[in-house]
Design an enzyme around this catalytic site. Structure first.
Site, PDB file in Angstrom:
ATOM      1  N   HIS A   1      74.539  -1.468  65.504  1.00  0.00           N
ATOM      2  CA  HIS A   1      75.629  -0.721  64.867  1.00  0.00           C
ATOM      3  C   HIS A   1      76.691  -1.666  64.316  1.00  0.00           C
ATOM      4  CE1 HIS A   1      73.983   2.869  66.849  1.00  0.00           C
ATOM      5  NE2 HIS A   1      74.729   3.580  66.023  1.00  0.00           N
TER       6      HIS A   1
ATOM      7  N   LYS B   1      82.294   0.276  66.312  1.00  0.00           N
ATOM      8  CA  LYS B   1      81.850   1.378  67.176  1.00  0.00           C
ATOM      9  C   LYS B   1      82.484   1.257  68.562  1.00  0.00           C
ATOM     10  CE  LYS B   1      77.711   3.795  68.805  1.00  0.00           C
ATOM     11  NZ  LYS B   1      78.404   5.074  68.686  1.00  0.00           N
TER      12      LYS B   1
HETATM   13  N1  NAI Z   1      76.090  12.451  66.001  1.00  0.00           N
HETATM   14  C1  NAI Z   1      76.043  11.718  64.903  1.00  0.00           C
HETATM   15  O1  NAI Z   1      75.128  11.841  64.072  1.00  0.00           O
HETATM   16  C2  NAI Z   1      77.119  10.718  64.654  1.00  0.00           C
HETATM   17  C3  NAI Z   1      78.081  10.529  65.590  1.00  0.00           C
HETATM   18  N2  NAI Z   1      79.076   9.626  65.387  1.00  0.00           N
HETATM   19  C4  NAI Z   1      80.086   9.570  66.429  1.00  0.00           C
HETATM   20  O2  NAI Z   1      81.262  10.173  65.924  1.00  0.00           O
HETATM   21  C5  NAI Z   1      82.417   9.576  66.534  1.00  0.00           C
HETATM   22  C6  NAI Z   1      83.355   9.070  65.438  1.00  0.00           C
HETATM   23  O3  NAI Z   1      82.751   7.977  64.785  1.00  0.00           O
HETATM   24  P1  NAI Z   1      83.470   7.245  63.552  1.00  0.00           P
HETATM   25  O4  NAI Z   1      83.764   8.221  62.461  1.00  0.00           O
HETATM   26  O5  NAI Z   1      82.666   6.054  63.244  1.00  0.00           O
HETATM   27  O6  NAI Z   1      84.844   6.802  64.246  1.00  0.00           O
HETATM   28  P2  NAI Z   1      86.269   6.575  63.533  1.00  0.00           P
HETATM   29  O7  NAI Z   1      87.071   5.780  64.502  1.00  0.00           O
HETATM   30  O8  NAI Z   1      86.088   6.065  62.147  1.00  0.00           O
HETATM   31  O9  NAI Z   1      86.851   8.056  63.410  1.00  0.00           O
HETATM   32  C7  NAI Z   1      87.327   8.801  64.475  1.00  0.00           C
HETATM   33  C8  NAI Z   1      88.523   9.598  63.968  1.00  0.00           C
HETATM   34  O10 NAI Z   1      88.915  10.498  64.996  1.00  0.00           O
HETATM   35  C9  NAI Z   1      90.327  10.475  65.075  1.00  0.00           C
HETATM   36  N3  NAI Z   1      90.733  10.966  66.391  1.00  0.00           N
HETATM   37  C10 NAI Z   1      90.791  10.283  67.569  1.00  0.00           C
HETATM   38  N4  NAI Z   1      91.208  11.107  68.539  1.00  0.00           N
HETATM   39  C11 NAI Z   1      91.407  12.323  67.971  1.00  0.00           C
HETATM   40  C12 NAI Z   1      91.831  13.587  68.454  1.00  0.00           C
HETATM   41  N5  NAI Z   1      92.177  13.773  69.740  1.00  0.00           N
HETATM   42  N6  NAI Z   1      91.883  14.640  67.592  1.00  0.00           N
HETATM   43  C13 NAI Z   1      91.547  14.484  66.295  1.00  0.00           C
HETATM   44  N7  NAI Z   1      91.155  13.304  65.774  1.00  0.00           N
HETATM   45  C14 NAI Z   1      91.083  12.249  66.598  1.00  0.00           C
HETATM   46  C15 NAI Z   1      90.717   9.027  64.781  1.00  0.00           C
HETATM   47  O11 NAI Z   1      92.076   8.909  64.394  1.00  0.00           O
HETATM   48  C16 NAI Z   1      89.732   8.706  63.651  1.00  0.00           C
HETATM   49  O12 NAI Z   1      90.263   9.062  62.384  1.00  0.00           O
HETATM   50  C17 NAI Z   1      81.864   8.470  67.457  1.00  0.00           C
HETATM   51  O13 NAI Z   1      81.719   8.984  68.761  1.00  0.00           O
HETATM   52  C18 NAI Z   1      80.500   8.181  66.847  1.00  0.00           C
HETATM   53  O14 NAI Z   1      79.609   7.624  67.764  1.00  0.00           O
HETATM   54  C19 NAI Z   1      79.153   8.876  64.262  1.00  0.00           C
HETATM   55  C20 NAI Z   1      78.193   8.993  63.300  1.00  0.00           C
HETATM   56  C21 NAI Z   1      77.100   9.940  63.410  1.00  0.00           C
HETATM   57  O1  LIG Z   2      79.182   5.374  65.870  1.00  0.00           O
HETATM   58  C1  LIG Z   2      78.294   5.545  64.994  1.00  0.00           C
HETATM   59  O2  LIG Z   2      78.341   5.009  63.881  1.00  0.00           O
HETATM   60  C2  LIG Z   2      77.163   6.399  65.339  1.00  0.00           C
HETATM   61  N1  LIG Z   2      77.181   7.031  66.476  1.00  0.00           N
HETATM   62  C3  LIG Z   2      76.169   7.885  66.987  1.00  0.00           C
HETATM   63  C4  LIG Z   2      75.556   7.282  68.244  1.00  0.00           C
HETATM   64  O3  LIG Z   2      76.289   6.699  69.054  1.00  0.00           O
HETATM   65  O4  LIG Z   2      74.348   7.437  68.442  1.00  0.00           O
HETATM   66  C5  LIG Z   2      75.145   8.247  65.939  1.00  0.00           C
HETATM   67  C6  LIG Z   2      74.803   7.129  64.993  1.00  0.00           C
HETATM   68  O5  LIG Z   2      74.118   6.145  65.708  1.00  0.00           O
HETATM   69  C7  LIG Z   2      76.065   6.559  64.369  1.00  0.00           C
END
Ligand code: NAI
Ligand SMILES: O=C(O)C1=N[C@H](C(=O)O)C[C@H](O)C1
Length: 250
Positions: free
Chosen positions: A135, A139
């Site tokens: 990643h 992350k």
């Molecule tokens: N299930 C999936 O397919 C995917 C899951 N993810 C997950 O999504 C999450 C976010 O990932 P990213 O966008 O890369 O992180 P990021 O750090 O770019 O975005 C997170 C956002 O959430 C905001 N935030 C934090 N606490 C908050 C709260 N209490 N209320 C509202 N907003 C809040 C932050 O200010 C930030 O803008 C991670 O846990 C990641 O692993 C990411 C990509 C795909």
């Molecule tokens: O943080 C990310 O970027 C992602 N988070 C999810 C994970 O922890 O599996 C999904 C994907 O890998 C992207």
């Protein structure tokens, strides 16, 4: 046709900002709220949100989700950090709100979901299995939610097939050199500038290896899964873990 009223939490984040655009572009949905850190959750009820998509942080997701469930707002959850204890807490909360649906999807990309399925199918045929996830260095958590889920599915498939523990003669190792163990499956996490989200499942037996690899190259790959989750969660009360449950894979 009435449109589904959707809120995005984590709306300024890497994936949340992409989700905002995807919901805005979906003809059967209306974006009614886009919340980030410090925005009050009461905005969700004031805006009449039917579904909240949570893409925030492992430290924030439980509080957000509990507010949603308590107010009958369905949840589509991509945020990581899920433990058995958290799932149990959520199940108890949902028991008190039986018409509310929550999808927790470790990965919304179709390719990643298929990687997990193929790994699950292959797991019992090979003596050795290890998972490596790669990643971007911003992350928050390791190993990824996807790798943890993949390892759990592999371990369950091997246990069901009666596979013995995998061979490993290591008796001396630097801490971390063999990765973390998830249900007995070694999981290794790489953080590297330039990457987004990638995973390899390495399977080995005498005289052959099989590598199942998936690459997410842009956050757009998660959007069809998020939109599908929104459409299906409104008609699926209770807890659903994994997008595969909405994909008719069998
Ligand atoms: N299930 C999936 O397919 C995917 C899951 N993810 C997950 O999504 C999450 C976010 O990932 P990213 O966008 O890369 O992180 P990021 O750090 O770019 O975005 C997170 C956002 O959430 C905001 N935030 C934090 N606490 C908050 C709260 N209490 N209320 C509202 N907003 C809040 C932050 O200010 C930030 O803008 C991670 O846990 C990641 O692993 C990411 C990509 C795909
Ligand atoms: O943080 C990310 O970027 C992602 N988070 C999810 C994970 O922890 O599996 C999904 C994907 O890998 C992207």
């Amino acid at each position: 046709m009435s449109r589904i009223r959707v809120a995005v939490l984590g709306a300024k984040g890497r994936i949340g900002s992409e989700a905002v655009r995807a919901v805005e572009g979906a003809e059967d949905m209306e974006l009614v709220a886009a919340l980030d850190r410090k925005d009050g959750l009461e905005t969700l009820t004031e805006a009449g949100a039917q579904v909240a998509v949570d893409l925030t942080h492992p430290d924030a997701v439980m509080g957000n989700l509990e507010y949603c469930v308590d107010h009958g707002i369905h949840g589509v959850i991509g945020t990581t950090g899920w433990t058995d204890e958290r799932f149990e807490r959520l199940r108890r909360r949902l028991d008190a709100s039986p018409s509310t649906g929550v999808l927790v999807a470790p990965n919304f990309s179709i390719g990643a979901v298929l990687t997990m399925r193929f790994a699950q199918q292959a797991a019992r045929f090979f003596e050795s299995v290890e998972v490596v996830e790669f990643h971007h260095p911003n992350k928050a958590d390791a190993p990824s939610g996807t790798a943890t889920r993949t390892a759990r599915l592999i371990a369950a498939a091997r246990a069901e097939a009666g596979c013995p523990p995998q061979p490993d003669a290591t008796t001396s190792a630097l801490d971390g050199a063999r990765g973390a163990e998830v249900d007995g499956i070694p999981v290794h996490a790489v953080r590297l500038r330039g990457l987004l989200a990638h995973q390899e499942v390495l399977l080995g037996d005498t005289g052959e290896t099989l590598t199942i690899r998936h690459d997410s190259l842009h956050h757009s790959c998660f959007m069809p899964g998020i939109l599908l989750g929104v459409r299906r969660v409104v008609e699926t009360p209770g807890l659903t873990v994994g997008l595969e449950n909405f994909l008719d894979l069998d």
